[in-house]
Each structure stands twice: as C-alpha cells, then as structure tokens.
Write a protein that holds these residues in place. Structure first.
Motif, PDB file in Angstrom:
ATOM      1  N   LEU A 117      10.637 -13.349  -6.051  1.00  0.00           N
ATOM      2  CA  LEU A 117      11.829 -13.860  -6.726  1.00  0.00           C
ATOM      3  C   LEU A 117      12.911 -12.787  -6.837  1.00  0.00           C
ATOM      4  O   LEU A 117      14.089 -13.039  -6.526  1.00  0.00           O
ATOM      5  N   ILE A 118      12.526 -11.593  -7.254  1.00  0.00           N
ATOM      6  CA  ILE A 118      13.499 -10.503  -7.414  1.00  0.00           C
ATOM      7  C   ILE A 118      14.076 -10.096  -6.065  1.00  0.00           C
ATOM      8  O   ILE A 118      15.284  -9.840  -5.940  1.00  0.00           O
ATOM      9  N   ASN A 119      13.224 -10.023  -5.049  1.00  0.00           N
ATOM     10  CA  ASN A 119      13.712  -9.657  -3.715  1.00  0.00           C
ATOM     11  C   ASN A 119      14.732 -10.670  -3.205  1.00  0.00           C
ATOM     12  O   ASN A 119      15.692 -10.306  -2.510  1.00  0.00           O
ATOM     13  N   ARG A 120      14.520 -11.950  -3.546  1.00  0.00           N
ATOM     14  CA  ARG A 120      15.457 -12.985  -3.100  1.00  0.00           C
ATOM     15  C   ARG A 120      16.767 -12.934  -3.895  1.00  0.00           C
ATOM     16  O   ARG A 120      17.864 -13.045  -3.317  1.00  0.00           O
ATOM     17  N   ILE A 121      16.676 -12.744  -5.225  1.00  0.00           N
ATOM     18  CA  ILE A 121      17.869 -12.790  -6.074  1.00  0.00           C
ATOM     19  C   ILE A 121      18.660 -11.479  -6.014  1.00  0.00           C
ATOM     20  O   ILE A 121      19.887 -11.484  -5.882  1.00  0.00           O
ATOM     21  N   GLU A 122      17.966 -10.354  -6.105  1.00  0.00           N
ATOM     22  CA  GLU A 122      18.628  -9.055  -6.201  1.00  0.00           C
ATOM     23  C   GLU A 122      18.614  -8.268  -4.896  1.00  0.00           C
ATOM     24  O   GLU A 122      19.069  -7.127  -4.869  1.00  0.00           O
ATOM     25  N   ASN A 123      18.067  -8.868  -3.853  1.00  0.00           N
ATOM     26  CA  ASN A 123      17.989  -8.199  -2.549  1.00  0.00           C
ATOM     27  C   ASN A 123      17.265  -6.850  -2.643  1.00  0.00           C
ATOM     28  O   ASN A 123      17.643  -5.870  -2.004  1.00  0.00           O
ATOM     29  N   LYS A 124      16.203  -6.814  -3.466  1.00  0.00           N
ATOM     30  CA  LYS A 124      15.387  -5.617  -3.594  1.00  0.00           C
ATOM     31  C   LYS A 124      14.244  -5.677  -2.572  1.00  0.00           C
ATOM     32  O   LYS A 124      14.113  -6.651  -1.815  1.00  0.00           O
ATOM     33  N   LYS A 125      13.417  -4.643  -2.579  1.00  0.00           N
ATOM     34  CA  LYS A 125      12.287  -4.592  -1.650  1.00  0.00           C
ATOM     35  C   LYS A 125      10.990  -4.261  -2.399  1.00  0.00           C
ATOM     36  O   LYS A 125      10.249  -3.349  -2.029  1.00  0.00           O
ATOM     37  N   PHE A 126      10.757  -4.995  -3.469  1.00  0.00           N
ATOM     38  CA  PHE A 126       9.511  -4.819  -4.215  1.00  0.00           C
ATOM     39  C   PHE A 126       8.343  -5.333  -3.376  1.00  0.00           C
ATOM     40  O   PHE A 126       8.401  -6.425  -2.808  1.00  0.00           O
ATOM     41  N   LYS A 127       7.279  -4.561  -3.330  1.00  0.00           N
ATOM     42  CA  LYS A 127       6.077  -4.994  -2.619  1.00  0.00           C
ATOM     43  C   LYS A 127       4.914  -4.087  -3.007  1.00  0.00           C
ATOM     44  O   LYS A 127       5.112  -2.966  -3.498  1.00  0.00           O
ATOM     45  N   PHE A 128       3.709  -4.586  -2.794  1.00  0.00           N
ATOM     46  CA  PHE A 128       2.522  -3.773  -2.990  1.00  0.00           C
ATOM     47  C   PHE A 128       2.369  -2.829  -1.799  1.00  0.00           C
ATOM     48  O   PHE A 128       2.653  -3.211  -0.661  1.00  0.00           O
ATOM     49  N   SER A 129       1.929  -1.623  -2.071  1.00  0.00           N
ATOM     50  CA  SER A 129       1.582  -0.745  -0.957  1.00  0.00           C
ATOM     51  C   SER A 129       0.342  -1.299  -0.267  1.00  0.00           C
ATOM     52  O   SER A 129      -0.402  -2.092  -0.846  1.00  0.00           O
ATOM     53  N   THR A 130       0.135  -0.909   0.968  1.00  0.00           N
ATOM     54  CA  THR A 130      -0.960  -1.479   1.755  1.00  0.00           C
ATOM     55  C   THR A 130      -2.304  -1.263   1.055  1.00  0.00           C
ATOM     56  O   THR A 130      -2.530  -0.243   0.404  1.00  0.00           O
ATOM     57  N   PHE A 131      -3.188  -2.238   1.215  1.00  0.00           N
ATOM     58  CA  PHE A 131      -4.479  -2.224   0.533  1.00  0.00           C
ATOM     59  C   PHE A 131      -5.311  -1.010   0.934  1.00  0.00           C
ATOM     60  O   PHE A 131      -6.138  -0.540   0.158  1.00  0.00           O
ATOM     61  N   ARG A 132      -5.086  -0.479   2.136  1.00  0.00           N
ATOM     62  CA  ARG A 132      -5.880   0.669   2.577  1.00  0.00           C
ATOM     63  C   ARG A 132      -5.577   1.921   1.756  1.00  0.00           C
ATOM     64  O   ARG A 132      -6.345   2.885   1.777  1.00  0.00           O
ATOM     65  N   ASN A 133      -4.461   1.926   1.023  1.00  0.00           N
ATOM     66  CA  ASN A 133      -4.109   3.075   0.179  1.00  0.00           C
ATOM     67  C   ASN A 133      -4.558   2.894  -1.273  1.00  0.00           C
ATOM     68  O   ASN A 133      -4.240   3.718  -2.124  1.00  0.00           O
ATOM     69  N   PHE A 134      -5.277   1.824  -1.532  1.00  0.00           N
ATOM     70  CA  PHE A 134      -5.784   1.557  -2.888  1.00  0.00           C
ATOM     71  C   PHE A 134      -6.794   2.636  -3.275  1.00  0.00           C
ATOM     72  O   PHE A 134      -7.778   2.862  -2.571  1.00  0.00           O
ATOM     73  N   ARG A 135      -6.558   3.315  -4.409  1.00  0.00           N
ATOM     74  CA  ARG A 135      -7.464   4.372  -4.867  1.00  0.00           C
ATOM     75  C   ARG A 135      -7.725   4.219  -6.354  1.00  0.00           C
ATOM     76  O   ARG A 135      -6.821   3.962  -7.141  1.00  0.00           O
ATOM     77  N   LEU A 136      -8.977   4.408  -6.729  1.00  0.00           N
ATOM     78  CA  LEU A 136      -9.380   4.365  -8.130  1.00  0.00           C
ATOM     79  C   LEU A 136      -9.611   5.785  -8.638  1.00  0.00           C
ATOM     80  O   LEU A 136     -10.025   6.659  -7.870  1.00  0.00           O
ATOM     81  N   PRO A 137      -9.376   6.028  -9.934  1.00  0.00           N
ATOM     82  CA  PRO A 137      -9.670   7.355 -10.484  1.00  0.00           C
ATOM     83  C   PRO A 137     -11.173   7.620 -10.533  1.00  0.00           C
ATOM     84  O   PRO A 137     -11.986   6.690 -10.604  1.00  0.00           O
ATOM     85  N   THR A 138     -11.547   8.891 -10.519  1.00  0.00           N
ATOM     86  CA  THR A 138     -12.967   9.267 -10.532  1.00  0.00           C
ATOM     87  C   THR A 138     -13.660   8.806 -11.808  1.00  0.00           C
ATOM     88  O   THR A 138     -14.884   8.582 -11.805  1.00  0.00           O
ATOM     89  N   SER A 139     -12.896   8.636 -12.886  1.00  0.00           N
ATOM     90  CA  SER A 139     -13.498   8.233 -14.159  1.00  0.00           C
ATOM     91  C   SER A 139     -14.202   6.880 -14.058  1.00  0.00           C
ATOM     92  O   SER A 139     -15.142   6.606 -14.815  1.00  0.00           O
ATOM     93  N   VAL A 140     -13.789   6.023 -13.109  1.00  0.00           N
ATOM     94  CA  VAL A 140     -14.427   4.723 -12.935  1.00  0.00           C
ATOM     95  C   VAL A 140     -15.908   4.893 -12.598  1.00  0.00           C
ATOM     96  O   VAL A 140     -16.761   4.117 -13.038  1.00  0.00           O
ATOM     97  N   LEU A 141     -16.212   5.944 -11.822  1.00  0.00           N
ATOM     98  CA  LEU A 141     -17.615   6.205 -11.469  1.00  0.00           C
ATOM     99  C   LEU A 141     -18.449   6.509 -12.701  1.00  0.00           C
ATOM    100  O   LEU A 141     -19.594   6.048 -12.818  1.00  0.00           O
TER     101      LEU A 141
END
Length: 315
Positions: A196-220
């Motif tokens: 919606l924001i990208n359409r109305i405000e001509n922004k480029k909001f998006k999720f970074s690619t899933f391959r760059n998904f990283r969790l903190p070590t504390s989760v372990l």
C-alpha cells in the motif's frame, strides 16, 4: 494544517477499518477469513504516517465505533487488529529494519491475542483450554466409534491410548499456536502495508531476501534450556512444564526457519535452481519426523557457528 490532515486521515482510516469489519461480518467463510488479514492495515498505515500516539487515538475511536455500529462480539477482533497494527506502524515510523518491524509487530499481535483470551473469558465466560480439550475428546470418541470395529488386538489398543495421550497434551501448546498465529498476522499485515505504501508514496519497502534471515545466538540458549526443562517435567502439568513446552516449540520453529534460510543461502551461493530449496521445504513438511529434524540441526549449526562465512570463503 498538520493537525487537520492528521484528523482527516484518522477518520478515513477508521472508516476503512469499519467498512472492512462489516464486510467480514456479512461475508463469512473463505472471503471473510482472507479479509481478516487486511484489518490491521489501516492501523499500521496511520501509525506509520503519524506515530503510535496518533495511532492510539485511532484505536480508541475504532473501539467506540465498533461497539456502536458493529457487534460486541467483533470487539476482540478490533483489539487484535488495533494492538498489532499499532506495534507494526510504530516500528515503521521509527524506521526499524523489516525483520525488526516483524518481530515488534509479532509481539503486538501476541499481546492482542492474549487480550482476546482475557476478554472472552471475563465477559463471555469462554475457557479456551476447556473448549479445545472437550472438542478434541469428542472428535476422538467419534473417530474411535467409527473405526473401533476395524481395530483389534493389543497393539491397536496401545496405539489408541497413545493417540489419546497426545490429544490430551495438545491444549498445552495452545500458547505456542496463538503465538504462531500472531507471527503470521504480523508478516501478512506488514507485507500488505508495504504494498500500500509503495503504491501511494512511491516508496520501496520490502523484506530482505529470506536467505539473509538471521537469528541471534540467544535463541539457542532458550531452545536448549527449554528442551532440558521439557524433558525433565514431561510427566507433569505444572507451570514449568507449560512454559517449557511452549518455549521449546516456538524456538524450534524459529531454528527450523534458520535452517531453511541457510538452504536458500547455500543454493544461492552455488547458483542452484530456486526450485531446489522450495522442494526441500515441501519434503520437510511432508516428512517432518526425519527431514524437519535435520533442518533444525542445520539451523542450530548456522546460528552457533560461522557456517555462512566458511561457505563464502570457499567460493
């Protein structure tokens, strides 16, 4: 001028929310279920534009108008959409990263779900745990009556008893299921708001690619501590058992996501077809007892050790 614009946009977003809510009420079924994910979008968009304080005023106004023009039963839905939308929009207003925004929004939606639980129990006298346990027992009894004649022998009796024990334990992980629901609402609402924001405000909001998904070590650490407590209290039903099984389930899902993320990363580095990691996900869901366990181990290694760095160095 700014105050006038803020009030006008607030009234518009409140009206859009009420319209969506009424459509859902009068169109139950698949369409209504799909539209449920759009309900938080007006709150997210308005809070993103004007901050969480302005979003809070919109939330209060929505509760009032929901009570007046909709039904009291729809009040819990407004609670979920409003609180989750406030958290998501507030994080976007402060320019948090996409995955940080998702995490903050997930917390908001989980708080909203807990609020629904409290409201339905206090005002409607509904005990979710008892209702779920009763429904599961009724379903099991019906199934047992239908197929009881086909199952004979001591082994069959033991299998039925094992299934009954597993069914009785399902309500124990209801908090995890509710948390997963909140996480799902957050990511879908965030994605829709980005569009919606990208359409109305001509922004480029998006999720970074899933391959760059990283969790903190504390989760372990949360995962391993919960696993130890879970196995130590497996025969009990106290607060430690309930806390352990839910933390263990949630962190296990997150670690599995980390494992899938590494598969996508490795496929990208090796320039494999995108179909390969997609097939890996499908096979893991079809054979969870074997493949999903291996994916979780891969996620543990990826979080605890510089596995990606070694892959990049070898390339």
């Amino acid at each position: 001028m700014n105050n006038t614009r803020r009030i006008t946009e607030g009234a518009l977003m409140t009206g859009i929310y009420l319209l969506l809510l009424l459509v859902i009420i009068f169109l139950p079924g698949i369409i209504g279920s799909i539209l449920l994910f759009t309900l938080p979008v007006p709150f997210v968009f308005y809070s993103y534009r004007h901050g969480w304080k302005a979003g809070l005023l919109m939330f209060v106004a929505s509760i009032i108008f929901t009570t007046l023009f909709a039904t009291v039963v729809s009040l819990p839905v407004t609670l979920l959409a409003g609180v989750g939308g406030l958290f998501l929009g507030g994080a976007m207003h402060k320019e948090r990263s996409p995955y940080e925004t998702w995490a903050i929004g997930s917390v908001g939606f989980i708080i909203g779900i807990v609020g629904i639980y409290l409201v339905t129990q206090l005002f409607f006298g509904i005990n979710w745990m008892d209702q779920i346990r009763e429904s599961l027992n009724q379903a099991f009894t019906m199934t047992e009556n239908m197929f009881g004649g086909m199952l004979q022998g001591e082994d069959s009796e033991q299998q039925l008893e094992l299934i009954r024990e597993q069914i009785n334990r399902l309500p124990d992980i209801v908090p995890s299921i509710l948390a997963i629901t909140g996480i799902s609402f957050a990511i879908v609402s965030q994605w829709l708001t980005y569009k919606l924001i990208n359409r109305i405000e001509n922004k480029k909001f998006k999720f970074s690619t899933f391959r760059n998904f990283r969790l903190p070590t504390s989760v372990l650490w949360y995962y391993f501590v919960a696993m130890i407590v879970h196995y130590a209290t497996m025969d009990g039903d106290g607060i430690f058992y309930l806390a352990a099984i839910n933390v263990y389930t949630l962190t296990g899902i997150l670690i599995a996501l980390q494992g899938f993320s590494f598969i996508f990363f490795y496929a990208h580095m090796k320039k494999w077809s995108k179909a390969i990691p997609a097939v890996a996900i499908v096979l893991s869901l079809l054979l969870p007892q074997i493949l999903l366990y291996l994916v979780r181990i891969l996620g543990i290694i990826d979080i605890g050790f510089p596995l990606r760095k070694r892959v990049e160095e070898k390339k």
